[in-house]
Design a protein around this motif. Structure first.
Motif, PDB file in Angstrom:
ATOM      1  N   LEU A   7     -39.322 -11.415  37.633  1.00  0.00           N
ATOM      2  CA  LEU A   7     -40.027 -12.357  38.488  1.00  0.00           C
ATOM      3  C   LEU A   7     -41.324 -11.706  38.955  1.00  0.00           C
ATOM      4  O   LEU A   7     -41.299 -10.603  39.520  1.00  0.00           O
ATOM      5  CB  LEU A   7     -39.156 -12.724  39.691  1.00  0.00           C
ATOM      6  CG  LEU A   7     -39.749 -13.690  40.712  1.00  0.00           C
ATOM      7  CD1 LEU A   7     -40.040 -15.046  40.077  1.00  0.00           C
ATOM      8  CD2 LEU A   7     -38.796 -13.847  41.898  1.00  0.00           C
ATOM      9  N   PHE A   8     -42.446 -12.364  38.695  1.00  0.00           N
ATOM     10  CA  PHE A   8     -43.757 -11.851  39.089  1.00  0.00           C
ATOM     11  C   PHE A   8     -44.276 -12.664  40.274  1.00  0.00           C
ATOM     12  O   PHE A   8     -44.291 -13.900  40.225  1.00  0.00           O
ATOM     13  CB  PHE A   8     -44.747 -11.944  37.927  1.00  0.00           C
ATOM     14  CG  PHE A   8     -44.369 -11.109  36.739  1.00  0.00           C
ATOM     15  CD1 PHE A   8     -44.819  -9.802  36.612  1.00  0.00           C
ATOM     16  CD2 PHE A   8     -43.555 -11.629  35.735  1.00  0.00           C
ATOM     17  CE1 PHE A   8     -44.478  -9.026  35.505  1.00  0.00           C
ATOM     18  CE2 PHE A   8     -43.204 -10.874  34.621  1.00  0.00           C
ATOM     19  CZ  PHE A   8     -43.666  -9.557  34.512  1.00  0.00           C
ATOM     20  N   LEU A   9     -44.696 -11.959  41.318  1.00  0.00           N
ATOM     21  CA  LEU A   9     -45.140 -12.610  42.545  1.00  0.00           C
ATOM     22  C   LEU A   9     -46.541 -12.171  42.928  1.00  0.00           C
ATOM     23  O   LEU A   9     -46.979 -11.062  42.604  1.00  0.00           O
ATOM     24  CB  LEU A   9     -44.204 -12.271  43.712  1.00  0.00           C
ATOM     25  CG  LEU A   9     -42.758 -12.729  43.640  1.00  0.00           C
ATOM     26  CD1 LEU A   9     -42.013 -12.213  44.857  1.00  0.00           C
ATOM     27  CD2 LEU A   9     -42.674 -14.238  43.548  1.00  0.00           C
ATOM     28  N   ARG A  10     -47.195 -13.043  43.666  1.00  0.00           N
ATOM     29  CA  ARG A  10     -48.467 -12.705  44.295  1.00  0.00           C
ATOM     30  C   ARG A  10     -48.214 -11.619  45.340  1.00  0.00           C
ATOM     31  O   ARG A  10     -47.321 -11.755  46.182  1.00  0.00           O
ATOM     32  CB  ARG A  10     -49.019 -13.959  44.946  1.00  0.00           C
ATOM     33  CG  ARG A  10     -50.402 -13.838  45.532  1.00  0.00           C
ATOM     34  CD  ARG A  10     -50.768 -15.158  46.186  1.00  0.00           C
ATOM     35  NE  ARG A  10     -52.091 -15.119  46.780  1.00  0.00           N
ATOM     36  CZ  ARG A  10     -52.525 -16.019  47.651  1.00  0.00           C
ATOM     37  NH1 ARG A  10     -51.728 -17.019  48.016  1.00  0.00           N
ATOM     38  NH2 ARG A  10     -53.740 -15.929  48.150  1.00  0.00           N
ATOM     39  N   GLU A  11     -49.005 -10.561  45.309  1.00  0.00           N
ATOM     40  CA  GLU A  11     -48.770  -9.450  46.228  1.00  0.00           C
ATOM     41  C   GLU A  11     -49.165  -9.844  47.653  1.00  0.00           C
ATOM     42  O   GLU A  11     -50.283 -10.332  47.872  1.00  0.00           O
ATOM     43  CB  GLU A  11     -49.566  -8.225  45.785  1.00  0.00           C
ATOM     44  CG  GLU A  11     -49.266  -6.990  46.620  1.00  0.00           C
ATOM     45  CD  GLU A  11     -49.891  -5.732  46.051  1.00  0.00           C
ATOM     46  OE1 GLU A  11     -49.715  -4.657  46.659  1.00  0.00           O
ATOM     47  OE2 GLU A  11     -50.565  -5.815  44.997  1.00  0.00           O
ATOM     48  N   PRO A  12     -48.291  -9.651  48.628  1.00  0.00           N
ATOM     49  CA  PRO A  12     -48.574 -10.064  50.010  1.00  0.00           C
ATOM     50  C   PRO A  12     -49.462  -9.054  50.739  1.00  0.00           C
ATOM     51  O   PRO A  12     -48.993  -8.248  51.542  1.00  0.00           O
ATOM     52  CB  PRO A  12     -47.183 -10.136  50.637  1.00  0.00           C
ATOM     53  CG  PRO A  12     -46.384  -9.131  49.883  1.00  0.00           C
ATOM     54  CD  PRO A  12     -46.927  -9.135  48.477  1.00  0.00           C
ATOM     55  N   THR A  13     -50.753  -9.091  50.459  1.00  0.00           N
ATOM     56  CA  THR A  13     -51.680  -8.169  51.104  1.00  0.00           C
ATOM     57  C   THR A  13     -51.879  -8.550  52.568  1.00  0.00           C
ATOM     58  O   THR A  13     -51.563  -9.671  52.988  1.00  0.00           O
ATOM     59  CB  THR A  13     -53.046  -8.193  50.398  1.00  0.00           C
ATOM     60  OG1 THR A  13     -53.621  -9.499  50.559  1.00  0.00           O
ATOM     61  CG2 THR A  13     -52.896  -7.873  48.923  1.00  0.00           C
TER      62      THR A  13
END
Length: 476
Positions: A89-95
């Motif tokens: 599962l690839f996710l947007r990194e929570p910066t």
């Protein structure tokens, strides 16, 4: 895996990741050997200016992962040589900047809890891994929207990904993922049925609220607001844009303006239902604004109710939907003759493609229901146990200025159909009794566009919100 603690961003109670793990396993069992499958989240669609429409989760991605966050990608490779590559599962990194402007995003650990997928990576790692696995696999399943009624004018993330992948890897063996998922999603598992029942219960609670509050002087949109109060207040949302239609408005099938004022003597048609955890209900009821049907309204209502009961009984495994539709049309035709709306002479002289009944009943009698309101399925094949179907016969009488449509959601089983909305009032006597028992508010005119309004004191007395919701009892 156990049900996770409440995850930030969810409106509903967390779902056990076993549901999504089971769905992935079912998919893996029907893919060709040494196959890779990729699914993308839906886009955040622009509205006007710098605005965006709220995210609608990709139903297929949610079905397999439980994730409903923008830009997510799911890669499945059941036969991958390395176990960690079988589910990614690839996710947007929570910066920090993203969270300041947009709020909480899933952490890797939260995503593991939601999905049951061990290998969660940031999107920046997708290109490298995807290339490596494309070089190892024999078949590639790509996803597109293949719903028969879809009008696809704007390319989705899935479709753009398909185009880019075909350009970069032109000689791979490509397969369509949509038909495979349609077949799997059509047959609901017990955890899915529990969520659909929850949506049905929430819908029923909203309808009970409408029965207590509907009266002459209210505008349709105020009745819509009563439903919103119940649905949203208990972790759900509208499953689709609600139709709240008084009088002749009900004869327009997709009337969604919901702006007219209700008056005594009219019927009010409500095609409105809740969605819970992305699983949908679909319900229609028709009630008298005054609290009591006229003789003519009651005769039409009873006719539609008889057709609905017949159609529910007809939902049995092995029957084809087109044959079920024909049964409904024949039943409506008989009722129209008995109501004096068409004659036997009209039927004898009708054109094959323009039967007489279509003036009063012109749509399908039902459709699959699930993660989409008009859910996917192989509708050219016979009905199967595990399907959930809506049942929605109707009679529209434009010349008399009203319509009656009734709709329940039904589970098909080998032991007979199960009405998932059997506890939601539908019998005309019960509807009249419920409406008669509701407190009578004081109506005061405000002189504005909103029509008549209930006084503050009356609202406090008549506000049904403190009553326990049926959801608190639990059904799933």
């Amino acid at each position: 895996m156990k049900v996770p603690e409440h995850i930030g961003g969810l409106r509903y109670e967390p779902i056990s990741s076993e549901l999504f793990a089971t769905n992935r396993k079912r998919l893996g069992q029907v893919l060709l050997q040494n196959s890779l499958a990729v699914l993308n989240a839906n886009d955040l669609l622009p509205s006007n200016g710098d605005g965006f429409i709220g995210l609608t989760p990709n139903s297929d991605l949610f079905y397999l992962s439980g994730v409903e966050q923008e830009q997510s990608i799911l890669l499945l490779y059941p036969a991958a040589d390395e176990e960690e590559h079988r589910e990614i599962l690839f996710l947007r990194e929570p910066t920090t900047e993203v969270e300041i402007w947009e709020g909480h995003k899933l952490t890797k650990e939260e995503a593991r809890q939601v999905s049951g997928i061990k290998n969660v990576l940031w999107l920046s790692e997708f290109p490298r891994l995807f290339h490596r696995l494309m070089c190892e696999c024999n078949h590639v399943y790509l996803n597109t929207n293949e719903h028969k009624r879809a009008i696809v004018e704007v390319p989705s993330r899935d479709s753009r990904f398909v185009a880019d992948t075909l350009r970069r890897y032109p000689i791979h063996d490509y397969q369509r993922l949509a038909p495979v998922l349609h077949r799997l999603r059509a047959v609901k598992t017990e955890p899915e049925l529990a969520l659909i029942r929850r949506a049905c219960d929430l819908t029923g609670a909203g309808f009970e609220r409408v029965l207590r509050t509907t009266r002459a002087g209210l505008r349709e949109i105020q009745i819509e607001a009563e439903l919103a109060h119940e649905f949203i207040g208990h972790g759900g949302r509208f499953a689709y844009q609600p139709i709240i239609a008084t009088g002749e408005n009900a004869c327009h099938l997709h009337y969604v303006t919901n702006s007219a004022q209700c008056t005594d003597g009219q019927l009010l048609l409500l095609d409105a239902a809740a969605s819970y955890a992305n699983y949908n209900a679909d319900m229609t009821r028709t009630i008298p604004v005054s609290g009591k049907f006229t003789a003519r309204q009651r005769s039409v209502y009873d006719a539609v109710l008889r057709v609905l009961r017949l159609c529910i009984k007809g939902l049995v495994p092995g029957k084809r939907i087109k044959d079920w539709q024909k049964e409904a049309e024949q039943a409506v035709e008989k009722e129209l003759v008995d109501l004096g709306l068409i004659s036997l002479s009209d039927i004898k002289k009708q054109e094959k493609d323009e039967p007489a009944f279509k003036k009063y009943f012109m749509h399908g009698v039902g459709h699959p229901l699930g993660l989409d309101v008009h859910d996917v399925g192989i509708t050219t094949e016979p009905l199967q146990a595990g399907w959930v179907m809506t049942v929605e016969p109707a009679i529209y009488i434009r010349e008399e200025g009203f319509a009656v449509r009734l709709e329940n959601d039904v589970l098909i089983t080998n032991e007979g159909p199960v009405d998932l909305m059997a506890n939601v009032p539908m019998e005309p006597d019960e509807i009249e009794a419920r409406m008669a028992a509701a407190p009578k508010p004081v109506i005061v005119a405000n002189g504005g566009n909103g029509g008549n309004q209930t006084s503050t004191a009356s609202r406090e007395v008549n506000d049904p919100s403190p009553r326990p919701s049926p959801l608190m009892k639990g059904r799933g």
